[in-house]
Design a protein around this motif. Structure first.
Motif, PDB file in Angstrom:
ATOM      1  N   ARG A  38      -3.185  -8.098  10.671  1.00 37.28           N
ATOM      2  CA  ARG A  38      -2.514  -9.257  10.027  1.00 37.28           C
ATOM      3  C   ARG A  38      -2.857  -9.027   8.382  1.00 37.28           C
ATOM      4  O   ARG A  38      -3.319  -9.723   7.561  1.00 37.28           O
ATOM      5  N   PHE A  39      -2.445  -7.719   7.991  1.00 35.95           N
ATOM      6  CA  PHE A  39      -2.265  -7.444   6.555  1.00 35.95           C
ATOM      7  C   PHE A  39      -0.761  -7.383   6.283  1.00 35.95           C
ATOM      8  O   PHE A  39       0.041  -7.168   7.102  1.00 35.95           O
ATOM      9  N   ARG A  40      -0.603  -7.613   5.052  1.00 34.54           N
ATOM     10  CA  ARG A  40       0.897  -7.766   4.502  1.00 34.54           C
ATOM     11  C   ARG A  40       1.097  -6.372   3.877  1.00 34.54           C
ATOM     12  O   ARG A  40       2.282  -5.586   3.902  1.00 34.54           O
ATOM     13  N   VAL A  41       0.362  -5.565   3.292  1.00 36.62           N
ATOM     14  CA  VAL A  41       0.485  -4.365   2.590  1.00 36.62           C
ATOM     15  C   VAL A  41      -0.645  -3.330   2.846  1.00 36.62           C
ATOM     16  O   VAL A  41      -1.675  -3.808   3.168  1.00 36.62           O
ATOM     17  N   SER A  42      -0.382  -2.163   2.539  1.00 36.67           N
ATOM     18  CA  SER A  42      -1.214  -0.916   2.743  1.00 36.67           C
ATOM     19  C   SER A  42      -0.973   0.236   1.927  1.00 36.67           C
ATOM     20  O   SER A  42       0.306   0.427   1.837  1.00 36.67           O
ATOM     21  N   THR A  43      -1.909   0.876   1.584  1.00 35.34           N
ATOM     22  CA  THR A  43      -1.786   2.223   0.900  1.00 35.34           C
ATOM     23  C   THR A  43      -2.397   3.140   1.367  1.00 35.34           C
ATOM     24  O   THR A  43      -3.786   3.139   1.436  1.00 35.34           O
ATOM     25  N   LEU A  44      -2.189   4.549   1.684  1.00 36.92           N
ATOM     26  CA  LEU A  44      -2.610   5.635   1.945  1.00 36.92           C
ATOM     27  C   LEU A  44      -2.592   6.542   0.891  1.00 36.92           C
ATOM     28  O   LEU A  44      -1.455   6.796   0.448  1.00 36.92           O
ATOM     29  N   SER A  45      -3.518   7.068   0.506  1.00 29.08           N
ATOM     30  CA  SER A  45      -3.692   8.090  -0.973  1.00 29.08           C
ATOM     31  C   SER A  45      -4.770   9.067  -0.739  1.00 29.08           C
ATOM     32  O   SER A  45      -5.906   8.815  -0.131  1.00 29.08           O
ATOM     33  N   MET A  46      -4.364  10.073  -1.141  1.00 29.14           N
ATOM     34  CA  MET A  46      -5.404  11.121  -1.396  1.00 29.14           C
ATOM     35  C   MET A  46      -5.250  11.940  -2.764  1.00 29.14           C
ATOM     36  O   MET A  46      -4.164  12.406  -3.083  1.00 29.14           O
ATOM     37  N   HIS A  47      -6.364  12.069  -3.475  1.00 30.95           N
ATOM     38  CA  HIS A  47      -6.356  12.690  -4.735  1.00 30.95           C
ATOM     39  C   HIS A  47      -7.212  14.148  -4.564  1.00 30.95           C
ATOM     40  O   HIS A  47      -8.275  14.169  -3.899  1.00 30.95           O
ATOM     41  N   ASP A  48      -6.663  15.145  -5.435  1.00 31.56           N
ATOM     42  CA  ASP A  48      -7.370  16.451  -5.410  1.00 31.56           C
ATOM     43  C   ASP A  48      -8.656  16.298  -6.173  1.00 31.56           C
ATOM     44  O   ASP A  48      -8.825  15.356  -7.245  1.00 31.56           O
ATOM     45  N   VAL A  49      -9.649  16.871  -5.805  1.00 33.99           N
ATOM     46  CA  VAL A  49     -10.807  17.283  -6.630  1.00 33.99           C
ATOM     47  C   VAL A  49     -11.119  18.553  -7.125  1.00 33.99           C
ATOM     48  O   VAL A  49     -10.793  19.242  -6.620  1.00 33.99           O
ATOM     49  N   PRO A  50     -11.120  18.448  -8.566  1.00 39.06           N
ATOM     50  CA  PRO A  50     -11.620  17.729  -9.727  1.00 39.06           C
ATOM     51  C   PRO A  50     -10.534  17.247 -10.304  1.00 39.06           C
ATOM     52  O   PRO A  50     -10.808  16.459 -11.369  1.00 39.06           O
TER      53      PRO A  50
END
Length: 216
Positions: A38-50
């Motif tokens: 029951r969520f309307r939006v979603s975001t999957l993200s991945m960032h490089d370190v550093p």
């Protein structure tokens, strides 16, 4: 919240692993998770370190206007969770409710200028990876019309976290192997001598440019 039939659960887990092989499947898979919890939006993200370079960004459910507004204040997202130091102290693999983590979220610019105007009263997020190589997060937005986020959503999210983590790890490994192969092939291509790589039974598995010319 309705229970998940075994067949539906298995199908969804399969879809998550399919995303590791074909990242274009992520939006549809996020859509299923949205509907289920029951969520309307979603975001999957991945960032490089550093470096902070964005390695993966998948959104589902947002309108173009919502996305444009979100990216205009995206640098303030961390504030809605209590700031970067607070985020780094949060547990890995545990679904977290934003209003519980940061009761003062309403004062954040991100909330005032984006979440509140579009009706998103809370969020549930999971840190899937946070190591020397990358930071990966899956976040769901709860609209005020759909009621508060409760233990049912948290318990349901816990079921999928291990599979989402493995899918991301597999995806990163495949990506690294692809980069490694491309770098290796480029190094061989600069050689003027023909290079042919074969298996023990003399099956050709790679030829550099000079090798391809020789074969022709």
């Amino acid at each position: 919240m309705r229970p998940i039939p075994d067949e539906e659960f298995s199908r969804l887990i399969g879809s998550i692993y399919d995303c590791a092989l074909d990242p274009s499947r992520w939006p549809a898979t996020l859509g299923v998770l949205n509907d289920l919890m029951r969520f309307r939006v979603s975001t999957l993200s991945m960032h490089d370190v550093p470096t902070g370079q964005l390695l993966l960004a998948v959104n589902h459910g947002y309108s173009e206007v919502e996305l444009a507004g979100m990216y205009a204040v995206v640098n303030h997202v961390a504030d809605s969770w209590g700031g970067r130091e607070r985020i780094l102290s949060l547990p890995i693999d545990e679904p977290l409710i934003q209003t519980a983590v940061n009761p003062a979220r309403a004062q954040c610019l991100y909330v005032r200028e984006w979440a509140d105007p579009f009706g998103y009263a809370d969020a549930l997020a999971v840190f899937l990876t946070r190591d020397a190589a990358s930071v990966g997060t899956l976040a769901f937005g709860r609209h005020r019309d759909d009621g508060p986020i409760g233990e049912a959503e948290v318990a349901l999210a816990r079921l999928f976290v291990p599979h989402l983590k493995r899918a991301l790890v597999i995806s990163r490994l495949l990506e690294a192997r692809a980069v490694e192969r491309a770098t290796f092939a480029a190094a061989l291509d600069v050689l003027s001598v023909a290079v042919l790589l074969v298996t023990g039974d003399l099956r050709l598995i790679h030829a550099n440019r000079a090798g391809e010319t020789l074969l022709r």
